[in-house]
Design a protein around this motif. Structure first.
Motif, mmCIF file in Angstrom:
data_model
loop_
_atom_site.group_PDB
_atom_site.id
_atom_site.type_symbol
_atom_site.label_atom_id
_atom_site.label_comp_id
_atom_site.label_asym_id
_atom_site.label_seq_id
_atom_site.Cartn_x
_atom_site.Cartn_y
_atom_site.Cartn_z
ATOM 1 N N VAL A 203 55.471 -54.788 37.739
ATOM 2 C CA VAL A 203 56.492 -55.556 37.913
ATOM 3 C C VAL A 203 56.255 -56.560 38.788
ATOM 4 N N GLY A 205 57.591 -60.076 40.084
ATOM 5 C CA GLY A 205 58.440 -61.155 39.673
ATOM 6 C C GLY A 205 58.046 -62.547 39.927
ATOM 7 N N TYR A 229 65.913 -64.233 34.376
ATOM 8 C CA TYR A 229 64.974 -63.640 35.411
ATOM 9 C C TYR A 229 65.245 -62.228 35.485
ATOM 10 N N ASP A 230 66.586 -61.790 35.561
ATOM 11 C CA ASP A 230 66.896 -60.375 35.656
ATOM 12 C C ASP A 230 66.440 -59.488 34.710
ATOM 13 N N ILE A 233 62.640 -58.937 34.116
ATOM 14 C CA ILE A 233 62.259 -57.847 35.166
ATOM 15 C C ILE A 233 62.803 -56.575 34.862
ATOM 16 N N LYS A 237 59.979 -53.556 33.822
ATOM 17 C CA LYS A 237 60.094 -52.149 34.615
ATOM 18 C C LYS A 237 60.359 -51.018 33.647
ATOM 19 N N ARG B 20 61.518 -64.221 47.501
ATOM 20 C CA ARG B 20 62.301 -65.196 46.641
ATOM 21 C C ARG B 20 62.147 -64.472 45.061
ATOM 22 N N THR B 21 61.537 -63.550 45.066
ATOM 23 C CA THR B 21 61.209 -63.029 43.680
ATOM 24 C C THR B 21 61.492 -61.310 43.638
ATOM 25 N N PRO B 22 62.650 -60.941 43.900
ATOM 26 C CA PRO B 22 62.816 -59.324 44.038
ATOM 27 C C PRO B 22 61.980 -58.894 42.751
ATOM 28 N N GLY B 23 61.620 -57.624 42.921
ATOM 29 C CA GLY B 23 60.902 -56.979 41.874
ATOM 30 C C GLY B 23 61.735 -55.772 40.964
ATOM 31 N N GLY B 24 60.953 -54.751 41.068
ATOM 32 C CA GLY B 24 61.391 -53.595 40.394
ATOM 33 C C GLY B 24 62.269 -52.581 41.234
ATOM 34 N N TYR B 62 68.513 -61.218 40.890
ATOM 35 C CA TYR B 62 68.396 -59.665 41.538
ATOM 36 C C TYR B 62 68.654 -58.883 40.264
ATOM 37 N N PHE B 66 66.887 -53.608 41.235
ATOM 38 C CA PHE B 66 66.520 -53.621 42.567
ATOM 39 C C PHE B 66 67.766 -53.442 43.387
#
Lengths: 382, 117
Positions: A203, A205, A229-230, A233, A237, B20-24, B62, B66
């Protein structure tokens, strides 16, 4: 055999031709014995899966098989071609396209038959391709190439529909596969601009950010794009945590593998983003709630209830883990549609669920054929 | 972590100080996960300060998982009540990002109810 003067056999001396014949016979015997022992063992590359026995369901006889024929490739070599449907769109021609993929997998991954010809795909048969179907095709070709351990070749490129060739080229299919003989595509006459594929096993971003950046370059600013974007992701995931979670099942790609693409239809001002994985499917991993959901597949009269399961997960949140803090991923994906007209479509197993932003309802249906992975697709009007 | 002026709580700007790019959700998902944010940014800040401020602006977004792992996970780990969490952690966001504060409230409440259960 009589003993000779010095106790050796009295076989006459072999000529060079005879020696060479014996050598070739011995070599072929070794190859045949290797092939027969390999056919009962795994044929997949050792780095891919621990249980490398590809097992795909045999396509049901009720589904029409795609056209198959023998033809010559670019070097006059004989190939067994599987022809995809001319309308290569999951939205408008799901059964034929999904059936094509199912037959293709059965052809590629079943036990090898002696003297069987190498297989190829006849792209010239495709007249229209949708970005979602093209994404699934890229994933399947990627896995096929990984399985056989050598690069696929593109054939009859001069006969391909220019718009189809443009879409596959622009999406980066031939870069993804490192196709040795791919020709650059001529300019397209259609209005759909597509982005290059992204793929990975984690994953990340930054990859979603990068794709959104390029999408806004061709479509212009997207209102509330952080919700896209959310959703991306969450889709990644899903691939990472759930899609390849079935122990002992062969997937043919590293666990967590996903493919992502985006496109913009300039004429209709419609933006799409899609994520596809080659995993076991969302309905397969979800727990069933209550007695009704346990007996529904039994009484479904030959069909499945995958569509209803996906719809329930989208509406109420549900998770394989059954932990109280989990299960919000699918509802999160619908959020962008509070700000745009369009739909979110999820195809997984034999089920399909579609949330429409105008009616604010989720509909589901069950197909006769499974797609073979999970496709999550957003389509929004700009 | 940005140090505050005397009398003001220290502030964490997620975009500048984390990603700047929150992930899993977990470390195993990939880079910039909620678990990483909780373990390496949020918990150390809460250990050093009674009250902190988290500025949510400036990121790409977000994802739900996360936020849940970062903030719901903090509640579970420190066994906080909902009111105690929001006494100690103040959130700042503007415009469309204000919706993420509602998300955090949802996750924190569920986590706190789970802790009490």
């Amino acid at each position: 055999m009589r003993a000779g003067k010095r106790g050796r056999s009295s076989l006459k001396k072999l000529t060079e031709i005879q020696k060479r014949w014996l050598w070739f016979r011995a070599r072929n015997q070794v190859r045949r014995s290797r092939r027969s022992s390999q056919s009962s063992e795994s044929v997949s590359p050792p780095t891919v899966q621990q249980n490398p026995n590809p097992k795909f369901i045999v396509p049901p006889t009720s589904i029409i098989a795609p056209h198959q024929y023998e033809g010559r490739g670019s070097r006059r070599k004989l190939f067994h071609y599987v022809r995809p449907p001319s309308l290569f769109s999951l939205r408008r021609n799901f059964v034929e396209v999904a059936s094509y993929f199912q037959h293709l997998r059965h052809q590629i991954y079943r036990d090898k038959v002696k003297h069987e010809l190498p297989r190829g795909i006849d792209f010239e048969a495709i007249e229209t391709v949708s970005p979602g179907a093209a994404l699934v095709m890229a994933a399947e070709l990627y896995r096929w190439q990984l399985f056989i351990g050598r690069r696929l070749h593109a054939v009859h490129q001069d006969r391909w529909n220019p718009d189809v060739a443009y879409i596959f080229n622009n999406m980066g299919l031939f870069d993804l596969l490192d196709t040795p003989n791919a020709q650059p595509a001529k300019a397209a006459t259609g209005s759909v601009e597509v982005l290059r594929y992204r793929s990975g096993t984690e994953v990340v971003g930054r990859k979603c950010d990068d794709m959104l950046l390029h999408l806004t370059e061709i479509s212009g600013p997207i209102h509330a794009e952080h919700f896209i974007y959310d959703g991306l992701i969450e889709a990644l995931k899903n691939s990472k945590q759930h899609a390849y979670s079935e122990p002992g099942q062969w997937f043919g790609v590293p666990a967590g593998t996903w493919f992502m693409s985006g496109s913009f239809d300039k004429a209709n001002k419609i933006l799409t983003a899609a994520v596809y994985d080659l995993g076991v499917g969302i309905p397969h991993t979800l727990p069933r709630a209550g007695m009704w959901e346990h007996i529904r597949p039994v009484i479904s009269l030959g069909t499945t209830d995958d569509g209803q399961m996906i719809k329930a997960a989208m509406e109420y949140g549900r998770t394989r883990t059954q932990l109280p803090e989990r299960g919000n991923g699918l509802p999160t994906m619908m959020r962008i549609l509070d700000h745009h007209k369009g739909y979110l479509r999820i195809i997984s197993g034999t089920g399909e669920a579609l949330y429409d932003s105008l009616s604010k309802t989720t509909t589901s249906k069950n197909h006769k054929v499974a797609l073979g992975g999970t496709l999550i697709e957003w389509s929004i009007s700009q | 972590m940005t140090s505050g002026v005397a009398g003001f709580s220290p502030s964490i700007k997620v975009a500048a100080e984390f990603s700047r790019t929150p992930g899993g959700r977990y470390y195993t998902d990939g880079p910039d996960s909620g678990e990483k944010f909780r373990e390496e940014v949020l918990l150390p800040a809460l250990q050093a300060n009674d009250i902190i401020s988290v500025d949510l602006d400036g990121t790409r977004g977000y994802p739900s998982s996360f936020l849940e792992e970062a903030f719901g996970g903090t509640v579970r780990k420190l066994k906080l009540t909902e009111s105690e969490f929001f006494r100690r952690v103040k959130f700042k966001s503007t415009g469309e990002f204000e919706i993420y504060i509602d998300d955090i409230k949802f996750h924190v409440k569920r986590a706190a109810d789970g802790v009490r259960a």
